[in-house]
Motif scaffolding. Structure first.
Motif, PDB file in Angstrom:
ATOM      1  N   GLN A 269       0.948  -1.071   0.038  1.00 12.15           N
ATOM      2  CA  GLN A 269      -0.048   0.092   0.100  1.00 12.15           C
ATOM      3  C   GLN A 269       0.752   1.330   0.138  1.00 12.15           C
ATOM      4  O   GLN A 269       0.712   2.384  -0.743  1.00 12.15           O
ATOM      5  CB  GLN A 269      -0.744  -0.045   1.317  1.00 12.15           C
ATOM      6  CG  GLN A 269      -2.076  -0.936   1.060  1.00 12.15           C
ATOM      7  CD  GLN A 269      -2.839  -0.896  -0.108  1.00 12.15           C
ATOM      8  OE1 GLN A 269      -3.535   0.159  -0.518  1.00 12.15           O
ATOM      9  NE2 GLN A 269      -3.105  -1.873  -0.822  1.00 12.15           N
ATOM     10  N   ALA A 270       2.033   0.984   0.765  1.00  9.11           N
ATOM     11  CA  ALA A 270       2.861   2.552   0.696  1.00  9.11           C
ATOM     12  C   ALA A 270       3.423   2.780  -0.579  1.00  9.11           C
ATOM     13  O   ALA A 270       3.559   3.821  -1.103  1.00  9.11           O
ATOM     14  CB  ALA A 270       4.147   2.199   1.767  1.00  9.11           C
ATOM     15  N   TYR A 271       3.625   1.657  -1.509  1.00  8.30           N
ATOM     16  CA  TYR A 271       4.292   1.879  -2.816  1.00  8.30           C
ATOM     17  C   TYR A 271       3.305   2.408  -3.676  1.00  8.30           C
ATOM     18  O   TYR A 271       3.276   3.353  -4.448  1.00  8.30           O
ATOM     19  CB  TYR A 271       4.861   0.662  -3.277  1.00  8.30           C
ATOM     20  CG  TYR A 271       5.991   0.771  -4.475  1.00  8.30           C
ATOM     21  CD1 TYR A 271       6.883   1.162  -4.603  1.00  8.30           C
ATOM     22  CD2 TYR A 271       4.931   0.237  -5.628  1.00  8.30           C
ATOM     23  CE1 TYR A 271       7.692   1.228  -5.931  1.00  8.30           C
ATOM     24  CE2 TYR A 271       5.586   0.457  -7.178  1.00  8.30           C
ATOM     25  CZ  TYR A 271       6.748   0.944  -6.942  1.00  8.30           C
ATOM     26  OH  TYR A 271       7.529   1.115  -8.216  1.00  8.30           O
ATOM     27  N   LYS A 272       2.162   1.618  -3.400  1.00  5.20           N
ATOM     28  CA  LYS A 272       0.736   1.975  -4.313  1.00  5.20           C
ATOM     29  C   LYS A 272       0.399   3.452  -4.079  1.00  5.20           C
ATOM     30  O   LYS A 272       0.341   4.228  -5.244  1.00  5.20           O
ATOM     31  CB  LYS A 272      -0.137   1.171  -4.084  1.00  5.20           C
ATOM     32  CG  LYS A 272      -1.464   1.580  -4.896  1.00  5.20           C
ATOM     33  CD  LYS A 272      -2.518   0.463  -4.240  1.00  5.20           C
ATOM     34  CE  LYS A 272      -4.085   0.720  -4.925  1.00  5.20           C
ATOM     35  NZ  LYS A 272      -5.088  -0.407  -4.106  1.00  5.20           N
ATOM     36  N   ARG A 273       0.580   4.092  -2.898  1.00  2.00           N
ATOM     37  CA  ARG A 273       0.128   5.400  -2.708  1.00  2.00           C
ATOM     38  C   ARG A 273       0.894   6.136  -3.548  1.00  2.00           C
ATOM     39  O   ARG A 273       0.672   7.254  -4.107  1.00  2.00           O
ATOM     40  CB  ARG A 273       0.082   5.667  -1.141  1.00  2.00           C
ATOM     41  CG  ARG A 273      -1.098   5.196  -0.400  1.00  2.00           C
ATOM     42  CD  ARG A 273      -1.161   5.748   0.836  1.00  2.00           C
ATOM     43  NE  ARG A 273      -0.028   5.523   1.885  1.00  2.00           N
ATOM     44  CZ  ARG A 273       0.040   4.317   2.669  1.00  2.00           C
ATOM     45  NH1 ARG A 273      -1.078   3.525   2.497  1.00  2.00           N
ATOM     46  NH2 ARG A 273       0.710   4.064   3.400  1.00  2.00           N
ATOM     47  N   PHE A 274       2.531   6.027  -3.324  1.00  3.64           N
ATOM     48  CA  PHE A 274       3.311   6.969  -4.135  1.00  3.64           C
ATOM     49  C   PHE A 274       3.070   6.914  -5.776  1.00  3.64           C
ATOM     50  O   PHE A 274       2.956   7.960  -6.483  1.00  3.64           O
ATOM     51  CB  PHE A 274       4.614   6.499  -3.899  1.00  3.64           C
ATOM     52  CG  PHE A 274       5.853   7.333  -4.518  1.00  3.64           C
ATOM     53  CD1 PHE A 274       5.795   8.686  -4.259  1.00  3.64           C
ATOM     54  CD2 PHE A 274       6.724   6.788  -5.652  1.00  3.64           C
ATOM     55  CE1 PHE A 274       6.681   9.489  -4.978  1.00  3.64           C
ATOM     56  CE2 PHE A 274       7.314   7.781  -6.237  1.00  3.64           C
ATOM     57  CZ  PHE A 274       7.660   8.885  -5.742  1.00  3.64           C
ATOM     58  N   VAL A 275       2.989   5.718  -6.268  1.00  2.75           N
ATOM     59  CA  VAL A 275       2.845   5.401  -7.544  1.00  2.75           C
ATOM     60  C   VAL A 275       1.444   6.333  -7.955  1.00  2.75           C
ATOM     61  O   VAL A 275       1.377   6.982  -9.049  1.00  2.75           O
ATOM     62  CB  VAL A 275       2.311   4.272  -8.014  1.00  2.75           C
ATOM     63  CG1 VAL A 275       2.230   3.863  -9.571  1.00  2.75           C
ATOM     64  CG2 VAL A 275       4.058   3.294  -7.864  1.00  2.75           C
ATOM     65  N   GLN A 276       0.412   6.224  -7.264  1.00  2.00           N
ATOM     66  CA  GLN A 276      -1.005   6.848  -7.514  1.00  2.00           C
ATOM     67  C   GLN A 276      -0.803   8.492  -7.451  1.00  2.00           C
ATOM     68  O   GLN A 276      -1.439   9.193  -8.390  1.00  2.00           O
ATOM     69  CB  GLN A 276      -1.908   6.503  -6.471  1.00  2.00           C
ATOM     70  CG  GLN A 276      -2.514   5.085  -6.648  1.00  2.00           C
ATOM     71  CD  GLN A 276      -3.521   4.557  -5.709  1.00  2.00           C
ATOM     72  OE1 GLN A 276      -3.440   4.993  -4.531  1.00  2.00           O
ATOM     73  NE2 GLN A 276      -4.356   4.034  -6.156  1.00  2.00           N
ATOM     74  N   LYS A 277       0.170   8.839  -6.647  1.00  3.64           N
ATOM     75  CA  LYS A 277       0.501  10.337  -6.481  1.00  3.64           C
ATOM     76  C   LYS A 277       1.185  10.560  -7.993  1.00  3.64           C
ATOM     77  O   LYS A 277       0.847  11.686  -8.426  1.00  3.64           O
ATOM     78  CB  LYS A 277       1.587  10.705  -5.594  1.00  3.64           C
ATOM     79  CG  LYS A 277       0.906  10.639  -4.069  1.00  3.64           C
ATOM     80  CD  LYS A 277       1.846  10.785  -2.927  1.00  3.64           C
ATOM     81  CE  LYS A 277       1.385  10.822  -1.647  1.00  3.64           C
ATOM     82  NZ  LYS A 277       0.394  11.837  -1.192  1.00  3.64           N
TER      83      LYS A 277
END
Length: 359
Positions: A269-277
């Motif tokens: 989820q941490a990686y996913k949040r950054f990619v979504q930004k």
């Protein structure tokens, strides 16, 4: 490396000479800047990100560059007339100084390219302009490249230690050369303009210092955590390459620095949040979530699966078909990748982007 050392020595010897010169100011419209450059002071634009470059065309038999370095830790390449194999390497002293980089040039037009080898942790450098031979002048710059790639990464993307010998320490500043990182090589392979947003030691969840890439990626200046703001509307990439999590792996799994330790789902989820930004900033870009080539991708590592899972969720939840993963090969070499590893990784990434975008 022997050739590089000779060129550095030559630059030092030339530095004591006094030449009649034609001054070129840093706000000259014929200079072409590439990268996140801070133009708050037009007479002294600040270069801080690795790979930031200035290029142009000129006449005259000599060229010198004028720099004002904050810490005296930065190194620059200067290439003359497209000879990318033989840069003059400038070690920037603290404070303002003029660095002669070419002399006895043949009559007619010439070309220069200045690139920052080092990164934000070495501090910022103000570019104060050029000195050409008496009677020389700046010509129209080369046309800007039409393709654009932005990289978000850590020491691998910066090029930490890539010119060090195998088995030797890889933290020396004179052996850090972003120009020979996989990121810069890939951009040249694809005839693309690159912005390189990287910092040695940075992670997505935790870094070796008190800020992470989600705190850092929006800055105009790469010098530590600061309040500067990059205008994302001023430059839009066609491709974004993200190569992060190596430091998360070291600090979470090996050093147990993040308490409580995140479970697998939290890491995804941490990686996913950054990619979504990043996706929110660039709705049309093709995003490549890459990993490697250090020990995070060794056989048995869970980190490639975290990235694959995050990308799979984004593809499914947002119907995003312009995002994919790419794992660089783990060769067994666990130190920072050397130039040959960067070249191999650039070949792989170049082929991948060509296939996906028909470049």
């Amino acid at each position: 490396m022997h050739t590089f050392k000779l060129l550095v020595m030559s630059a030092i010897l030339w530095a004591g000479q006094t030449l009649a010169a034609t001054a070129v100011q840093p706000d000259d419209a014929q200079l072409q800047y590439i990268g996140r450059v801070d133009f708050t002071e037009r007479a002294a634009p600040q270069l801080s990100w690795p790979g930031t470059s200035i290029e142009g065309n000129f006449t005259g038999g000599s060229l010198a560059i004028k720099l004002d370095d904050v810490l005296g830790k930065n190194f620059f390449n200067v290439f003359i007339d497209g000879d990318l194999a033989h840069p003059v390497i400038v070690e920037a002293a603290k404070g303002g100084k003029t660095y002669p980089v070419a002399s006895d040039l043949a009559p007619g037009p010439h070309r220069f390219l200045i690139t920052k080898r080092t990164e934000g942790e070495e501090g910022a450098t103000a570019f104060l302009g050029l000195e050409l031979a008496d009677g020389g002048k700046l010509l129209a710059p080369p046309p800007r490249k039409q393709r654009r790639i932005e990289f978000f990464g850590d020491s691998i993307t910066s090029g930490m230690g890539n010119e060090a010998a195998d088995g030797q320490p890889d933290h020396l500043l004179n052996e850090k050369n972003n120009f020979m990182s996989y990121a810069s090589i890939t951009a040249r392979n694809l005839d693309a303009e690159a912005h390189i947003i990287s910092q040695s030691g940075i992670g997505v969840m935790i870094s070796w210092f008190p800020f992470t890439m989600p705190d850092f990626y929006g800055q105009l200046s790469a010098v530590g955590k600061n309040d500067s703001k990059w205008d994302f509307g001023s430059w839009t990439p066609d491709v974004v390459v993200i190569n992060l999590m190596q430091n998360d792996h070291w600090l979470i799994d090996d050093h147990k620095r993040l308490v409580p330790m995140p479970d697998d789902a939290q890491r995804v989820q941490a990686y996913k949040r950054f990619v979504q930004k990043i996706r929110a900033l660039y709705p049309k870009a093709y995003i490549v979530c890459a990993l490697g080539s250090m020990d995070m991708i060794r056989p048995g590592s869970k980190w490639p699966d975290y990235v694959r899972s995050a990308v799979a969720q984004i593809r499914e939840e947002q119907n995003d078909q312009r995002i994919d993963t790419l794992m660089f090969e783990f060769t067994g070499y666990t130190a920072h990748p050397r130039v040959r590893h960067h070249q191999a990784n650039a070949d792989l990434l170049t082929a991948f982007i060509r296939q996906k975008l028909d470049w």
